[in-house]
Design a protein around this motif. Structure first.
Motif, PDB file in Angstrom:
ATOM      1  N   PRO A   1       0.799  -1.231   0.000  1.00  0.00           N
ATOM      2  CA  PRO A   1       0.000   0.000   0.000  1.00  0.00           C
ATOM      3  C   PRO A   1       0.827   1.275   0.000  1.00  0.00           C
ATOM      4  N   SER A   2       2.014   1.248   0.624  1.00  0.00           N
ATOM      5  CA  SER A   2       2.797   2.487   0.649  1.00  0.00           C
ATOM      6  C   SER A   2       3.308   2.836  -0.748  1.00  0.00           C
ATOM      7  N   VAL A   3       3.672   1.826  -1.521  1.00  0.00           N
ATOM      8  CA  VAL A   3       4.084   2.078  -2.906  1.00  0.00           C
ATOM      9  C   VAL A   3       2.906   2.620  -3.705  1.00  0.00           C
ATOM     10  N   PHE A   4       1.738   2.030  -3.484  1.00  0.00           N
ATOM     11  CA  PHE A   4       0.539   2.496  -4.177  1.00  0.00           C
ATOM     12  C   PHE A   4       0.260   3.964  -3.839  1.00  0.00           C
ATOM     13  N   ARG A   5       0.335   4.279  -2.575  1.00  0.00           N
ATOM     14  CA  ARG A   5       0.030   5.637  -2.135  1.00  0.00           C
ATOM     15  C   ARG A   5       0.988   6.664  -2.719  1.00  0.00           C
ATOM     16  N   ASN A   6       2.210   6.247  -2.929  1.00  0.00           N
ATOM     17  CA  ASN A   6       3.208   7.226  -3.364  1.00  0.00           C
ATOM     18  C   ASN A   6       3.382   7.297  -4.877  1.00  0.00           C
ATOM     19  N   HIS A   7       2.868   6.314  -5.593  1.00  0.00           N
ATOM     20  CA  HIS A   7       3.179   6.280  -7.022  1.00  0.00           C
ATOM     21  C   HIS A   7       1.984   6.146  -7.956  1.00  0.00           C
ATOM     22  N   PHE A   8       0.908   5.522  -7.514  1.00  0.00           N
ATOM     23  CA  PHE A   8      -0.159   5.196  -8.470  1.00  0.00           C
ATOM     24  C   PHE A   8      -0.753   6.463  -9.085  1.00  0.00           C
ATOM     25  N   ASP A   9      -1.011   6.390 -10.386  1.00  0.00           N
ATOM     26  CA  ASP A   9      -1.558   7.519 -11.115  1.00  0.00           C
ATOM     27  C   ASP A   9      -2.676   7.007 -12.012  1.00  0.00           C
ATOM     28  N   LEU A  10      -3.874   7.504 -11.746  1.00  0.00           N
ATOM     29  CA  LEU A  10      -5.031   7.019 -12.492  1.00  0.00           C
ATOM     30  C   LEU A  10      -4.909   7.312 -13.986  1.00  0.00           C
ATOM     31  N   LEU A  11      -4.316   8.423 -14.338  1.00  0.00           N
ATOM     32  CA  LEU A  11      -4.157   8.752 -15.756  1.00  0.00           C
ATOM     33  C   LEU A  11      -3.261   7.734 -16.447  1.00  0.00           C
ATOM     34  N   ALA A  12      -2.170   7.369 -15.786  1.00  0.00           N
ATOM     35  CA  ALA A  12      -1.250   6.382 -16.367  1.00  0.00           C
ATOM     36  C   ALA A  12      -1.920   5.024 -16.465  1.00  0.00           C
ATOM     37  N   PHE A  13      -2.681   4.659 -15.429  1.00  0.00           N
ATOM     38  CA  PHE A  13      -3.388   3.379 -15.417  1.00  0.00           C
ATOM     39  C   PHE A  13      -4.386   3.311 -16.577  1.00  0.00           C
ATOM     40  N   TYR A  14      -5.186   4.356 -16.739  1.00  0.00           N
ATOM     41  CA  TYR A  14      -6.190   4.363 -17.801  1.00  0.00           C
ATOM     42  C   TYR A  14      -5.530   4.264 -19.172  1.00  0.00           C
ATOM     43  N   ASP A  15      -4.451   4.998 -19.348  1.00  0.00           N
ATOM     44  CA  ASP A  15      -3.787   4.992 -20.651  1.00  0.00           C
ATOM     45  C   ASP A  15      -3.244   3.599 -20.985  1.00  0.00           C
ATOM     46  N   GLN A  16      -2.633   2.950 -20.015  1.00  0.00           N
ATOM     47  CA  GLN A  16      -2.091   1.615 -20.283  1.00  0.00           C
ATOM     48  C   GLN A  16      -3.213   0.596 -20.465  1.00  0.00           C
ATOM     49  N   LEU A  17      -4.265   0.738 -19.694  1.00  0.00           N
ATOM     50  CA  LEU A  17      -5.377  -0.209 -19.781  1.00  0.00           C
ATOM     51  C   LEU A  17      -6.018  -0.187 -21.157  1.00  0.00           C
ATOM     52  N   THR A  18      -6.091   0.983 -21.743  1.00  0.00           N
ATOM     53  CA  THR A  18      -6.718   1.089 -23.052  1.00  0.00           C
ATOM     54  C   THR A  18      -5.713   0.905 -24.195  1.00  0.00           C
TER      55      THR A  18
END
Lengths: 194, 442
Positions: free
Chosen positions: B82-99
């Motif tokens: 969770p600490s890595v998620f909290r410090n790095h996750f980016d919804l924009l990057a996730f959406y772009d890769q997912l699509t």
């Protein structure tokens, strides 16, 4: 202070797509303090305590300080900083001993944020002020997200204030030179499990 | 309100999983080459010889690597660390890769690291972490809304018809688009100047549309008999494509706040306007007529496809409105219909030229597409020498798209690699990715 609410919410809407996006509210509290309360003269008849900001229209009685409220992420702050600077000039003929303490309190502590109940003294400083001299009491507080003092911040807000104690005999002139808060939050901290 | 949005999110995931693009095409800037794989754009290609210009292989979903491992993209860290998620996750990057599962995104789009609101009695200023005025335009890139015609099916199963040229197929479609953030002029202006104005109402509108369903296609394509004195060959094709719609979520969320006489923002409210069709709550249906022609003449091939020459779409769903307090104001049955002459046009050309002195072959191609609000075009080249293929191209799809690629064909197998690019939604950033495929050579 109500504006902080909308600002942080707006920030979430704008760009809090990232867990790493830090939303910062940099609040110049001093600009909201009534100009008549920014500076003044005090008689120091042996010993006196004053409290700024003055929430009860009586500078020498402890009160609830400045309430900061309604910001939605207040209970999930990832950082907190405060800076208060009070310039004091000794207008008397003898030395004055002056000290200042910064207090942080829970929002519910509306009666007295200086009594140690539901509040914490986070920093203090003291100095001796010779006759005719001017010096600045400066307090800087910085809390990171693991600091237990942040537990005082809740969804209901929090309170801040500075207690100044002067002892001696004579007159002093004070001026609040700076009073600012920096609140940091991350929207993703609201996620369960964080 | 959550159920339609959840289903829309699931549909986006499926869209990403199923929208893998041919790596050969990616290496040529997104160019569509003549062949049966282009039937979704021109039904005449159903009768076209796949060997003339060659086909593509199975595209490897390299994007899964990022989705599993890259902290800024992978939601798995929420459970793993969770600490890595909290410090790095980016919804924009996730959406772009997912699509874009067909590519390993190299430089995913990023949200700002810091947004600073400077609050004083004189007003409010907004800056980025470096003290520069916050540029909301950076986050307001729009994607075009889904066009009136059905997109090429994601998954299609051809059924045996027993009649040469007659095509029966069932498939599924998913369309998404219209994603973007639209600040009103006042918000853009005042954020740029660094200070919110008194007694002003600011609006920020987020939009997005997802459509999905199943299709059935009845088509016929065949080459025309050879014409005396004409060396070329003409292919004609037409099809009727009917659909049953199971998903349609068209959402507009507007956040608004009004400043007081000192420029202090008041309470923030969100107003939602959503039309939705989800399984068990409405449906859609419709049909469209598509037509296409392909001309092969000497070393060149030229195609023209018109989709939705005549079409009708009708969606029976609900329209839900919520007020600024989040309360549902109304949720009533509503029908959305569109039809008539709203064609999407696709024209392409390819030219295969053997080079002198056994120096290989040169394949040149171009295509142009028009759908309402979404013009596109690509130029690409492939150089073939023995087993080696080298490719390059440039395209335009909501933004410029670059492609560079290479491939090897040997012993009946082929492998392709491409460096590609696309324009990220919201940020408009040019994102580069690497794609790879394996397949059979013929």
């Amino acid at each position: 202070m109500k504006r902080i609410t909308a600002l942080l919410t707006l920030a979430v809407l704008l760009a809090a797509c990232s867990a790493r996006t830090v939303l910062v509210a940099d609040v110049d509290v001093l600009s909201f303090v009534d100009s008549s309360e920014v500076e003044g003269d005090l008689a120091v008849p042996g010993s006196i305590d004053v409290y700024v900001p003055d929430a009860d229209d009586n500078l020498i009685t402890p009160d609830g300080g400045q309430l900061v409220t309604q910001a939605p992420l207040l209970d999930r702050m990832s950082g907190f900083a405060a800076r208060i600077a009070v310039e004091v000039r000794n207008d008397g003929a003898t030395d004055l001993s002056v000290s200042g303490a910064f207090h942080l309190a829970a929002a519910s502590d509306s009666a007295n944020i200086y009594d140690g109940t539901d509040d914490l003294k986070l920093a203090e400083v003291e100095l001796t002020l010779p006759a005719g001299a001017t010096q600045t009491l400066e307090l800087n507080v910085e809390l990171d997200e693991d600091d237990p003092a942040l537990d005082l911040l809740s969804a209901d807000g929090f309170r801040v204030g500075m207690a100044i104690h002067a002892s001696g005999n004579g007159q002093a002139h004070y001026r609040i030179a700076a009073f600012s808060l920096v609140l940091k939050a991350r929207a993703f901290d609201l996620l369960p499990g964080n | 309100m959550k159920r339609p949005l959840r289903i829309a999110a699931l549909a986006l995931m499926l869209l990403g999983a199923a929208s893998a693009q041919d790596v050969r095409s990616l290496g040529m800037g997104g160019l569509t080459l003549p062949g049966p794989a282009a039937t979704g754009r021109n039904p005449a290609y159903a009768a076209y010889d796949a060997r003339r210009f060659g086909g593509g292989g199975f595209t490897l979903p390299l994007g899964l690597v990022n989705l599993a491992l890259r902290p800024s993209i992978s939601p798995l860290y929420y459970f793993r660390d969770p600490s890595v998620f909290r410090n790095h996750f980016d919804l924009l990057a996730f959406y772009d890769q997912l699509t874009h599962l067909d590519e390993f995104v190299i430089n995913p789009p990023a949200s700002p690291r810091e947004i600073v609101f400077h609050v004083s009695a004189d007003g409010v200023t907004v800056t980025d972490g470096d003290g520069n005025p916050f540029d909301l335009n950076r986050f307001s890139a729009q994607t075009p809304p889904p066009s009136g015609s059905l997109p090429p099916p994601l998954l299609e199963l051809n059924l045996p018809s027993g009649v040469p040229g007659l095509r029966l197929a069932v498939g599924a479609f998913l369309q998404s688009g219209g994603f973007g953030l639209t600040p009103d002029d006042a918000l853009v202006r005042d954020l740029a100047s660094g200070s919110l104005q008194p007694n002003t109402t600011y609006h920020l509108t987020a939009t997005g549309t997802v459509k999905g369903g199943i299709t059935s296609t009845l088509g016929y394509a065949a080459p025309l008999p050879a014409l005396p004195g004409f060396d070329g060959r003409v292919y004609l094709g037409g099809q009727i494509q009917a659909f049953y719609g199971m998903l349609y979520v068209d959402t507009t969320v507007t956040g608004q706040t009004t400043t007081d006489g000192s420029g202090n923002p008041g309470p923030l409210g969100y107003v939602t306007d959503m039309f939705y069709v989800v399984p068990g709550n409405g449906q859609g249906y419709g049909a469209q007529l598509d037509f296409g022609v392909v001309l092969d003449y000497e070393a060149g091939s030229y195609g023209l496809g018109v989709k939705n020459l005549v079409g009708l779409q009708r969606w029976n769903g609900h329209r839900m409105l919520t007020d600024a307090s989040g309360s549902v104001v109304s949720d009533t049955a509503q029908n959305v219909s569109e039809g008539g002459f709203r064609p999407s046009i696709f024209a392409n050309a390819a030219y295969l030229q053997p080079l002198e002195g056994a120096a290989g072959d040169l394949l040149l191609g171009a295509d142009l597409g028009y759908a309402p609000g979404a013009p596109s075009g690509h130029l690409g080249v492939e150089y073939r020498l023995a087993a080696l293929r080298l490719r390059g191209g440039l395209g335009y799809e909501q933004g410029f798209k670059l492609g560079l690629g290479a491939g090897l064909e040997f012993s009946g197998l082929r492998t392709d690699l491409a460096l590609t690019s696309h324009t990220a939604p919201f940020t408009g950033q040019v994102v580069y990715g690497v794609a790879a495929s394996l397949g059979l050579a013929f």
